[in-house]
Design a protein around this motif. Sequence first.
Motif, short mmCIF file in Angstrom:
data_model
loop_
_atom_site.label_atom_id
_atom_site.label_comp_id
_atom_site.label_asym_id
_atom_site.label_seq_id
_atom_site.Cartn_x
_atom_site.Cartn_y
_atom_site.Cartn_z
N VAL A 56 -55.18 83.50 37.18
CA VAL A 56 -54.27 83.74 36.06
C VAL A 56 -53.43 82.51 35.78
N ALA A 57 -52.93 81.87 36.85
CA ALA A 57 -52.11 80.68 36.67
C ALA A 57 -52.93 79.52 36.10
N VAL A 60 -46.06 83.60 37.44
CA VAL A 60 -47.21 82.82 36.98
C VAL A 60 -46.81 81.37 36.69
N GLN A 61 -45.64 81.18 36.07
CA GLN A 61 -45.18 79.83 35.77
C GLN A 61 -44.94 79.04 37.06
N THR A 62 -44.34 79.70 38.05
CA THR A 62 -44.12 79.03 39.35
C THR A 62 -45.43 78.67 40.01
N PHE A 71 -47.20 89.43 50.29
CA PHE A 71 -46.93 89.15 48.87
C PHE A 71 -45.74 88.20 48.66
N MET A 72 -44.89 88.02 49.65
CA MET A 72 -43.71 87.18 49.50
C MET A 72 -43.92 85.77 50.04
N ALA A 78 -55.46 87.42 48.15
CA ALA A 78 -54.91 87.96 46.91
C ALA A 78 -54.61 86.86 45.91
N ASP A 79 -54.11 85.73 46.40
CA ASP A 79 -53.81 84.61 45.50
C ASP A 79 -55.08 84.02 44.92
N ARG A 80 -56.13 83.88 45.76
CA ARG A 80 -57.37 83.26 45.29
C ARG A 80 -58.07 84.09 44.22
N TRP A 81 -57.99 85.42 44.34
CA TRP A 81 -58.74 86.27 43.43
C TRP A 81 -57.92 86.79 42.25
#
Length: 304
Positions: free
Chosen positions: A118-119, A252-254, A213-214, A110-113
């Motif tokens: 976005v970040a 997104v900032q983190t 997700f956490m 999920a993070d990769r796609w």
Amino acid sequence: MLGRSFISPWMFATMLCAASALAQEPFAEPEQEVVAPQTTSSEQDIQPSAESEDPFAADGNDAESEAEASTLEDEYGFDPAEEFASEEEPAQRDPWEGFNRAVFRFNDTADRWVLKPVATSYRQITPIFMQTGISNFFGNLREITNSFNSLLQGKWGQAGNDAGRFLVNSTVGVAGLFDVAKHVGLESGEGEDFGQTLAVWGMPSGPYVVLPFMGPSTLRDAPGGVVDWYTNPLTYINHDQTSYAFKFTDLVQTRAGLLQAETLLHGDRYILLRDAYLQRRDYLIRDGELEDDFGSDSDEEFDF
């Protein structure tokens, strides 16, 4: 009159191959046998061996790694490779590794796609001063959680420092966009959460667990996050769209702030992130006071 001539495709292909071979032949350089010059025994003693290593030769990989570490230290204030280095084996704290790895793969996909692209785009198109202001804004809101948990842990000085930072930055710092408090002697701390508070109260961490997700957590830190959720001012925004927008921007900032540190992860990402999380939590719980057994014996030996 000349009659029509028929050329088959096979003959045409043969002619093309022959023409290309003939065209390359004149440019081929003849192979020359390289003869090593003969040297006398005295010259062999003087000339250094090609296989001998120069102890003073600079290693390009070491220079590149040092440059990368210095860049990370300038940006984040510490070297993640040294900060998260751990010699202890935390496998005993991870009895649910099979389940955790499955959840980790889900989160990583999920993070990769989704989150990482976005970040990355956010960091590329957003000016540095805006990223700094956004980071200061959300960091100022977290000072409420820091103050609350510092009080519960009996850290009165730290609680006053965190509360003072929130008051100064919320007013003079324009809602926390500017970190004015550090210029008046109120430095930012490492951060306090309810998971650290439970650790100070004597509750063991329990097994390591990866939440969907956490991300990484423990049986002690997971319920502590529920208490921190109630001390987050963003929780009390009644307008759902506004609340989601603030929380997504904070996420997104983190994530954008971790893009460069992510380049240090090589090998088994699950083990590296697990060790980094557990080591970092121990560092925060002890307020940076890690045990150093290296110089204890030598100090006692040379104590005059």
